[in-house]
Structures are given as C-alpha cells and as structure tokens.
Design a protein around this motif. Structure first.
Motif, PDB file in Angstrom:
ATOM      1  N   ALA A 162       0.832  -1.209   0.000  1.00  0.00           N
ATOM      2  CA  ALA A 162       0.000   0.000   0.000  1.00  0.00           C
ATOM      3  C   ALA A 162       0.868   1.260   0.000  1.00  0.00           C
ATOM      4  O   ALA A 162       0.535   2.260  -0.638  1.00  0.00           O
ATOM      5  N   ALA A 163       1.999   1.204   0.685  1.00  0.00           N
ATOM      6  CA  ALA A 163       2.865   2.384   0.796  1.00  0.00           C
ATOM      7  C   ALA A 163       3.724   2.602  -0.440  1.00  0.00           C
ATOM      8  O   ALA A 163       4.112   3.731  -0.736  1.00  0.00           O
ATOM      9  N   THR A 164       4.023   1.523  -1.167  1.00  0.00           N
ATOM     10  CA  THR A 164       4.964   1.635  -2.282  1.00  0.00           C
ATOM     11  C   THR A 164       4.313   1.520  -3.649  1.00  0.00           C
ATOM     12  O   THR A 164       5.014   1.427  -4.648  1.00  0.00           O
ATOM     13  N   GLY A 165       3.019   1.495  -3.699  1.00  0.00           N
ATOM     14  CA  GLY A 165       2.348   1.433  -4.987  1.00  0.00           C
ATOM     15  C   GLY A 165       2.193   0.038  -5.552  1.00  0.00           C
ATOM     16  O   GLY A 165       2.095  -0.135  -6.757  1.00  0.00           O
ATOM     17  N   GLY A 166       2.199  -0.968  -4.709  1.00  0.00           N
ATOM     18  CA  GLY A 166       1.910  -2.319  -5.168  1.00  0.00           C
ATOM     19  C   GLY A 166       3.059  -3.306  -5.100  1.00  0.00           C
ATOM     20  O   GLY A 166       2.845  -4.493  -5.242  1.00  0.00           O
ATOM     21  N   ASP A 167       4.280  -2.842  -4.911  1.00  0.00           N
ATOM     22  CA  ASP A 167       5.389  -3.788  -4.786  1.00  0.00           C
ATOM     23  C   ASP A 167       5.826  -3.896  -3.326  1.00  0.00           C
ATOM     24  O   ASP A 167       5.335  -3.186  -2.472  1.00  0.00           O
ATOM     25  N   GLU A 168       6.724  -4.807  -3.066  1.00  0.00           N
ATOM     26  CA  GLU A 168       7.176  -5.048  -1.689  1.00  0.00           C
ATOM     27  C   GLU A 168       8.613  -4.569  -1.511  1.00  0.00           C
ATOM     28  O   GLU A 168       9.494  -5.319  -1.104  1.00  0.00           O
TER      29      GLU A 168
END
Length: 142
Positions: free
Chosen positions: A111-117
C-alpha cells in the motif's frame, strides 16, 4: 517460515559442498576457510541478525504508544541488512516487521509503495519512507 531460511540454508549447503571438495583435493585449511565464510554469509542473510520481529498490528500499536518508527523488512534483503548494520545498537529502538512472516506487513508495504514489496520501508509518524538512509532513520528516533 521456510521461505525466511531458504537463502541461509543454500549458503550452508554450498559451503559444505565447497569444503568437501577442498578436503578431497587435500586442502583442509582451504576447506575450513570456505566453510567459515559461507557460514558467516548465512548468518548475515538470516533473520538472526535482526531484532525480533513483531506483527504489523503490534508494531502499529507500539509505535502509536512510544513514537518509534516501524521498519518493514525481509530476510536476505541486502538493503535491510545495510540498514540494520548501520543502525548498530540503535536498531533495537525500532519496531521490526518481517513481511515474509506477516501478510499484514506485506500488505502495508504494498500500500505504501504502490503495489510492490520494496524494503526496507520505514514508517515514521504514519508516513512511509522507502529505503531511507540509515543516518536519517537514526535521526528519527525519539
């Protein structure tokens, strides 16, 4: 759980294989040296060098209570290891969440990075910061 240990286990296995090969060549000192190097790498890439992880929910609760940042990380991540090593003894003053063992933590990072981990992701006062400089993180500690 096993996913967290795959890379360290691989390093130990390769270290043992390399050591056995050196012993069969008649080089026991080289075998011990290689084995020790691979064991050191396995320890550094394992969850053992990080403070004990808590769940994302627990980290949020603790962070709200004491104002300390939350670090989302995963084993084997060289940037997480860099952050951990550069923080030194201050690393224990943060709340660490292993995203491979906590699905809620992984969801928070996505959620914080736009979909990636992308890790390490450090949350300070509710605002996420992806792969921040260790000096900056240290400055954020209460």
């Amino acid at each position: 759980m096993l996913r967290r240990w795959m890379l360290p286990i691989l390093f130990v296995a390769v270290g043992i294989a390399a050591a056995v090969r050196q012993v069969t060549k008649g080089l026991p000192v080289a075998a011990v040296t290689l084995l020790l190097l691979f064991l050191l790498a396995a320890v550094l890439l394992s969850p053992l060098v990080f403070p004990r992880s808590v769940s994302a929910a627990e980290a949020l609760r603790r962070s709200e209570a004491d104002g300390r940042p939350i670090v989302y990380w995963r084993p084997g991540c060289r940037y997480c290891l860099r952050l951990r090593m550069r923080l030194g003894r201050h690393a224990y003053r943060l709340h660490w969440v292993d995203i491979w063992s906590d699905p809620d933590g992984a969801a928070a990072v996505r959620a914080a990075t736009g979909g990636d981990e992308t890790v390490p992701t450090v949350v300070v006062a509710g605002k996420p910061h992806v792969n921040p400089a260790p000096q900056w993180v240290r400055a954020q500690l209460p």
